[in-house]
Write a protein that holds these residues in place. Structure first.
Motif, PDB file in Angstrom:
ATOM      1  N   GLY A 161       0.822  -1.199   0.000  1.00 20.11           N
ATOM      2  CA  GLY A 161       0.000   0.000   0.000  1.00 20.11           C
ATOM      3  C   GLY A 161       0.862   1.257   0.000  1.00 20.11           C
ATOM      4  O   GLY A 161       2.065   1.214   0.257  1.00 20.11           O
ATOM      5  N   LEU A 162       0.222   2.368  -0.263  1.00 19.19           N
ATOM      6  CA  LEU A 162       0.929   3.654  -0.342  1.00 19.19           C
ATOM      7  C   LEU A 162       1.628   3.990   0.970  1.00 19.19           C
ATOM      8  O   LEU A 162       2.786   4.408   0.979  1.00 19.19           O
ATOM      9  CB  LEU A 162      -0.075   4.754  -0.728  1.00 19.19           C
ATOM     10  CG  LEU A 162       0.476   6.175  -0.849  1.00 19.19           C
ATOM     11  CD1 LEU A 162       1.633   6.256  -1.832  1.00 19.19           C
ATOM     12  CD2 LEU A 162      -0.650   7.126  -1.246  1.00 19.19           C
ATOM     13  N   HIS A 163       0.942   3.806   2.091  1.00 16.11           N
ATOM     14  CA  HIS A 163       1.506   4.121   3.404  1.00 16.11           C
ATOM     15  C   HIS A 163       2.773   3.295   3.654  1.00 16.11           C
ATOM     16  O   HIS A 163       3.799   3.823   4.096  1.00 16.11           O
ATOM     17  CB  HIS A 163       0.448   3.850   4.483  1.00 16.11           C
ATOM     18  CG  HIS A 163       0.674   4.611   5.734  1.00 16.11           C
ATOM     19  ND1 HIS A 163       1.442   4.119   6.761  1.00 16.11           N
ATOM     20  CD2 HIS A 163       0.245   5.831   6.125  1.00 16.11           C
ATOM     21  CE1 HIS A 163       1.466   5.001   7.746  1.00 16.11           C
ATOM     22  NE2 HIS A 163       0.749   6.050   7.384  1.00 16.11           N
TER      23      HIS A 163
ATOM     24  N   GLY B 162      11.429   5.737   3.669  1.00 18.77           N
ATOM     25  CA  GLY B 162      11.851   6.637   4.740  1.00 18.77           C
ATOM     26  C   GLY B 162      11.034   7.915   4.817  1.00 18.77           C
ATOM     27  O   GLY B 162      11.505   8.946   5.299  1.00 18.77           O
ATOM     28  N   MET B 163       9.803   7.861   4.346  1.00 19.27           N
ATOM     29  CA  MET B 163       8.924   9.030   4.352  1.00 19.27           C
ATOM     30  C   MET B 163       7.672   8.701   5.161  1.00 19.27           C
ATOM     31  O   MET B 163       7.347   7.542   5.367  1.00 19.27           O
ATOM     32  CB  MET B 163       8.484   9.384   2.923  1.00 19.27           C
ATOM     33  CG  MET B 163       9.583   9.701   1.962  1.00 19.27           C
ATOM     34  SD  MET B 163       8.845  10.033   0.326  1.00 19.27           S
ATOM     35  CE  MET B 163      10.252   9.757  -0.735  1.00 19.27           C
ATOM     36  N   SER B 164       6.976   9.739   5.569  1.00 24.92           N
ATOM     37  CA  SER B 164       5.683   9.525   6.207  1.00 24.92           C
ATOM     38  C   SER B 164       4.611  10.208   5.362  1.00 24.92           C
ATOM     39  O   SER B 164       4.897  11.144   4.620  1.00 24.92           O
ATOM     40  CB  SER B 164       5.680  10.070   7.634  1.00 24.92           C
ATOM     41  OG  SER B 164       6.021  11.434   7.644  1.00 24.92           O
TER      42      SER B 164
ATOM     43  N   ASP C  19      13.835   5.055 -10.630  1.00 27.94           N
ATOM     44  CA  ASP C  19      15.272   4.811 -10.671  1.00 27.94           C
ATOM     45  C   ASP C  19      15.825   4.041  -9.479  1.00 27.94           C
ATOM     46  O   ASP C  19      17.008   3.732  -9.441  1.00 27.94           O
ATOM     47  CB  ASP C  19      16.052   6.141 -10.846  1.00 27.94           C
ATOM     48  CG  ASP C  19      15.948   7.048  -9.638  1.00 27.94           C
ATOM     49  OD1 ASP C  19      16.260   8.217  -9.794  1.00 27.94           O
ATOM     50  OD2 ASP C  19      15.569   6.582  -8.546  1.00 27.94           O
ATOM     51  N   GLY C  20      14.965   3.757  -8.513  1.00 29.24           N
ATOM     52  CA  GLY C  20      15.383   2.891  -7.419  1.00 29.24           C
ATOM     53  C   GLY C  20      16.219   3.544  -6.333  1.00 29.24           C
ATOM     54  O   GLY C  20      16.659   2.864  -5.416  1.00 29.24           O
ATOM     55  N   ARG C  21      16.476   4.839  -6.433  1.00 24.70           N
ATOM     56  CA  ARG C  21      17.253   5.502  -5.363  1.00 24.70           C
ATOM     57  C   ARG C  21      16.472   5.449  -4.056  1.00 24.70           C
ATOM     58  O   ARG C  21      15.254   5.454  -4.070  1.00 24.70           O
ATOM     59  CB  ARG C  21      17.525   6.963  -5.718  1.00 24.70           C
ATOM     60  CG  ARG C  21      18.557   7.152  -6.781  1.00 24.70           C
ATOM     61  CD  ARG C  21      18.915   8.602  -6.908  1.00 24.70           C
ATOM     62  NE  ARG C  21      17.725   9.433  -6.875  1.00 24.70           N
ATOM     63  CZ  ARG C  21      17.412  10.321  -7.804  1.00 24.70           C
ATOM     64  NH1 ARG C  21      18.178  10.500  -8.828  1.00 24.70           N
ATOM     65  NH2 ARG C  21      16.315  11.050  -7.697  1.00 24.70           N
ATOM     66  N   THR C  22      17.186   5.462  -2.957  1.00 24.36           N
ATOM     67  CA  THR C  22      16.511   5.472  -1.656  1.00 24.36           C
ATOM     68  C   THR C  22      16.150   6.897  -1.285  1.00 24.36           C
ATOM     69  O   THR C  22      16.729   7.845  -1.769  1.00 24.36           O
ATOM     70  CB  THR C  22      17.417   4.875  -0.560  1.00 24.36           C
ATOM     71  OG1 THR C  22      18.668   5.560  -0.575  1.00 24.36           O
ATOM     72  CG2 THR C  22      17.647   3.401  -0.789  1.00 24.36           C
ATOM     73  N   GLY C  23      15.174   7.007  -0.381  1.00 21.84           N
ATOM     74  CA  GLY C  23      14.638   8.304  -0.001  1.00 21.84           C
ATOM     75  C   GLY C  23      15.487   9.068   0.971  1.00 21.84           C
ATOM     76  O   GLY C  23      16.442   8.661   1.511  1.00 21.84           O
TER      77      GLY C  23
END
Length: 183
Positions: A144-146, A153-155, A179-183
């Motif tokens: 899911g989106l959440h 690493g986002m809320s 692109d698969g980069r992390t947040g």
């Protein structure tokens, strides 16, 4: 680099869900973003359903859309042309459109057919960001989106199950899904 339209719909429903062909759009939220996910413009409108104009208690509680919001809204046959007019100046730079999952695409296609509405989106590629994100992140199954935001690493920002807030949060994942980069 082109722009992306990230679209989210809220629709009539009941606990346990209804088949897509029984649901009707009650809110459209769209965030037009650049390739980094930065918002350039947005669109939000409530839509009055025609077949089931009274929202179920479950639907009101889930979406935080009130019966007054719906009673004051115009039907999709009037809201969709307003959406198309809003989107029109952005057509030249529009690369495609995306949603979290495939439901929004299915619901729009069904409503376009049912109400004989034309759309510029029908000629553009649709990306299911939920599947794309899962593939890039090598997840066993889409989330899911959440959960996806948490993995990045986002809320979640704003109110869940409100069309514009859902679209904006989905747009934040757009660069990561590609692109698969992390947040």
């Amino acid at each position: 680099m082109g722009h992306w339209l990230v679209l989210d719909l809220e629709a009539t429903t009941e606990e346990g869900g209804w088949p897509v062909d029984e649901m009707e759009i009650i809110e459209i939220g769209a965030s037009l973003v650049d390739a980094t996910g930065r918002e350039i413009d947005h669109f939000q409108r409530f839509v009055r359903p025609l077949r089931r104009p009274l929202l179920t208690t479950f639907c009101r509680e889930l979406t935080h859309v009130t019966q007054n919001d719906i009673d004051a809204a115009r039907p999709l046959s009037q809201v969709w042309p307003a959406f198309e007019r809003w989107l029109e100046p952005h057509h030249p730079r529009l690369q495609g459109w995306a949603s979290w999952g495939d439901y929004d695409r299915q619901q729009l296609h069904l409503e376009w057919q049912r109400q004989q509405l034309g759309s510029h989106l029908s000629s553009l590629a649709h990306t299911d960001l939920k599947r794309h994100f899962a593939k890039v992140r090598q997840l066993k199954r889409p989330v899911g989106l959440h959960a996806a935001l948490a993995l990045a690493g986002m809320s979640f920002q704003g109110q869940q199950h409100r069309a514009l807030d859902d679209a904006r949060n989905t747009a934040r994942l757009l660069p990561l899904a590609f692109d698969g980069r992390t947040g």
